[in-house]
Structure formats: structure tokens, C-alpha cells
Design an enzyme around this catalytic site. Structure first.
Site, mmCIF file in Angstrom:
data_model
loop_
_atom_site.group_PDB
_atom_site.id
_atom_site.type_symbol
_atom_site.label_atom_id
_atom_site.label_comp_id
_atom_site.label_asym_id
_atom_site.label_seq_id
_atom_site.Cartn_x
_atom_site.Cartn_y
_atom_site.Cartn_z
ATOM 1 N N HIS A 60 0.845 -1.191 0.000
ATOM 2 C CA HIS A 60 0.000 0.000 0.000
ATOM 3 C C HIS A 60 0.880 1.240 0.000
ATOM 4 O O HIS A 60 0.681 2.143 -0.807
ATOM 5 C CB HIS A 60 -0.944 0.013 1.200
ATOM 6 C CG HIS A 60 -1.960 1.121 1.121
ATOM 7 N ND1 HIS A 60 -3.049 1.193 1.960
ATOM 8 C CD2 HIS A 60 -2.044 2.219 0.315
ATOM 9 C CE1 HIS A 60 -3.763 2.279 1.653
ATOM 10 N NE2 HIS A 60 -3.173 2.919 0.671
ATOM 11 N N GLU A 114 0.821 8.176 -3.837
ATOM 12 C CA GLU A 114 1.716 7.759 -2.760
ATOM 13 C C GLU A 114 2.960 8.644 -2.703
ATOM 14 O O GLU A 114 3.422 9.022 -1.625
ATOM 15 C CB GLU A 114 2.107 6.289 -2.930
ATOM 16 C CG GLU A 114 0.975 5.311 -2.701
ATOM 17 C CD GLU A 114 0.377 5.431 -1.310
ATOM 18 O OE1 GLU A 114 1.142 5.394 -0.327
ATOM 19 O OE2 GLU A 114 -0.862 5.584 -1.203
ATOM 20 N N HIS A 118 2.998 11.146 0.444
ATOM 21 C CA HIS A 118 3.911 10.587 1.446
ATOM 22 C C HIS A 118 5.385 10.727 1.057
ATOM 23 O O HIS A 118 6.209 11.128 1.864
ATOM 24 C CB HIS A 118 3.585 9.111 1.672
ATOM 25 C CG HIS A 118 2.183 8.861 2.116
ATOM 26 N ND1 HIS A 118 1.729 9.194 3.367
ATOM 27 C CD2 HIS A 118 1.117 8.306 1.457
ATOM 28 C CE1 HIS A 118 0.450 8.855 3.487
ATOM 29 N NE2 HIS A 118 0.055 8.327 2.343
#
Length: 233
Positions: A60, A114, A118
Site C-alpha cells: 500500500h 503515494e 507521502h
């Protein structure tokens, strides 16, 4: 006097550089996701355009976090996702980091999210290529499905004690994981995601400074990944 001013100027510049490039987080969560649990929900799922993923845990993400449980996000809008920087990793990412979101896609939107949410918060330590490569290497380091199967915990639709799952993983990797659950289409609580903690350089597993919030049931379902279209077979 001129020398002292020069030394002061150099010192200030060094402080500025150190501040700008020091990592602004304490550790990472490395999160693996079980595709059977992602798909076996009321909202269902879609396979990527590259085909059905393997019946294995997929990545993930790798998420910077603070020791107090908060986390940074969307840290640098000037450094957007650039797939040309990771062209050598795309084949591995399609296999180990697939998207199951609808509508079907090739994964680029997922990976872009992502990185921008992040990855940009760790760019003082990991540039874009290093961020994705580090995450893939962590996946290769932790064969989560094999760990569970070796402990007799199978993705067969049966329920297992949450404590047995946690213990099996801790015995294999040396540190307790955090387990996230979700609910299947019938409301049964099931194994969804597994969180590991990694040092700020993305190299070594560590004891988690803090776990996310939320709980699972004491006994949770581990569904198979026999999904076809809009129904399980």
C-alpha cells in the site's frame, strides 16, 4: 572583524542547509495489503489494466510518521510524480504494488498519490527513485504470506485468532506488527492490512514507537482472493 563576519555567514548558511535537508519525520510505516480483503467489501474492486494481481500481499505504501502519532503529508508540490524517473521499476511495481481501485488503471495514479502525499515528505533522505525502490525492497524482505502460511494461517476464508497472526509475524520479523481490519460484504471482520515500522532511512525494521488507532475483533477472517468481476467464485 571581516574574518569573524565571514565565519558567521558560513555558520548561518550551514544551519540553513542542515534545517532544509534534515528529515522532518521520525520513522516510516510500511504497509502491506491483502487483495482478497480489499475486494471482498460492499464497494468491490477493479483489477488493474495489466491483469489480476497475484494472490499475495501487495504494497500500500511507505509513510513517514512522527513519534506522537501524527504525520506529514503533501510536503513538496514542486516535486510531482515523474514516471520517467522510475521506468526501471515499473515492472516490479505492477507485480508488487498493484492498484485495485475502480475504474481499472495501470497504477500510475495510485503511485503518483503515494509519492506526492507521502514520498515528498521523505525526499531529504529518499529521492523519487530511491523511495519506490526502498519500498519494493522492503516487500521482498518481508514475505508476509509465506510467514503466515508457515504458521498454518491460510487465505482460505476461515477465521483465525488475531493474536496468532500477530505472534506469527513477530516471531518471523522480530517486531510486533499492527493489524488493520475491514468488513466484508456480509459484515464479517477480516484481515486487511499489516503495518511494520521502519527507521527514518527506510533500511531497518524497528519497534513501533506508536501504533495507529483502531481495533480488530479477537477472531478475524482471512479471505481467499478468488474474485472475478463483481463476485467471488
Amino acid at each position: 572583524m571581516a574574518l569573524m563576519k565571514s565565519q558567521t555567514s558560513v555558520f548561518i548558511k550551514l544551519l540553513f542547509i542542515t534545517h532544509c535537508f534534515a528529515q522532518d519525520y521520525d520513522f516510516f510505516y510500511f504497509v502491506q495489503q491483502w487483495p482478497g480483503s480489499y475486494c471482498d467489501t460492499s464497494s468491490s474492486c477493479c483489477y488493474p489494466t495489466t491483469g489480476k494481481p497475484a494472490s499475495d500481499f501487495g504494497i500500500h505504501g511507505l509513510w513517514p510518521n512522527y513519534n506522537d502519532g501524527t504525520y506529514p503529508s503533501n510536503c513538496d508540490s514542486s516535486n510531482p510524480y515523474d514516471e520517467s524517473q522510475i521506468s526501471d521499476l515499473i515492472s516490479r511495481m505492477q507485480q508488487e504494488w498493484p492498484t485495485l481501485a475502480c475504474p481499472s488503471s495501470n497504477g500510475s495514479k495510485f503511485w503518483s498519490h503515494e509519492w506526492e502525499k507521502h514520498g515528498t515528505c521523505s525526499e531529504s533522505v529518499l529521492d523519487q527513485h530511491s523511495y519506490f525502490q526502498t519500498t519494493l525492497n522492503l516487500k521482498d524482505q518481508i514475505d508476509l504470506l509465506q510467514i503466515l502460511e508457515s504458521a498454518g494461517i491460510q487465505a482460505d476464508g476461515n477465521s483465525y485468532n488475531l493474536s496468532s497472526i500477530q505472534t506469527a509475524i513477530e516471531n518471523a520479523v522480530g517486531y510486533a506488527p499492527w493489524i488493520e481490519c475491514n468488513s466484508d460484504a456480509s459484515g464479517n471482520i477480516q484481515l486487511y492490512q499489516v503495518y511494520f515500522c521502519v527507521d527514518a532511512w527506510g533500511t531497518d525494521l524497528i519497534k513501533c514507537p506508536v501504533f495507529p488507532t483502531g481495533t480488530c475483533a479477537s477472531s478475524i477472517k482471512f479471505p481467499s482472493f478468488d474474485y472475478s468481476g463483481n463476485s467471488f467464485i
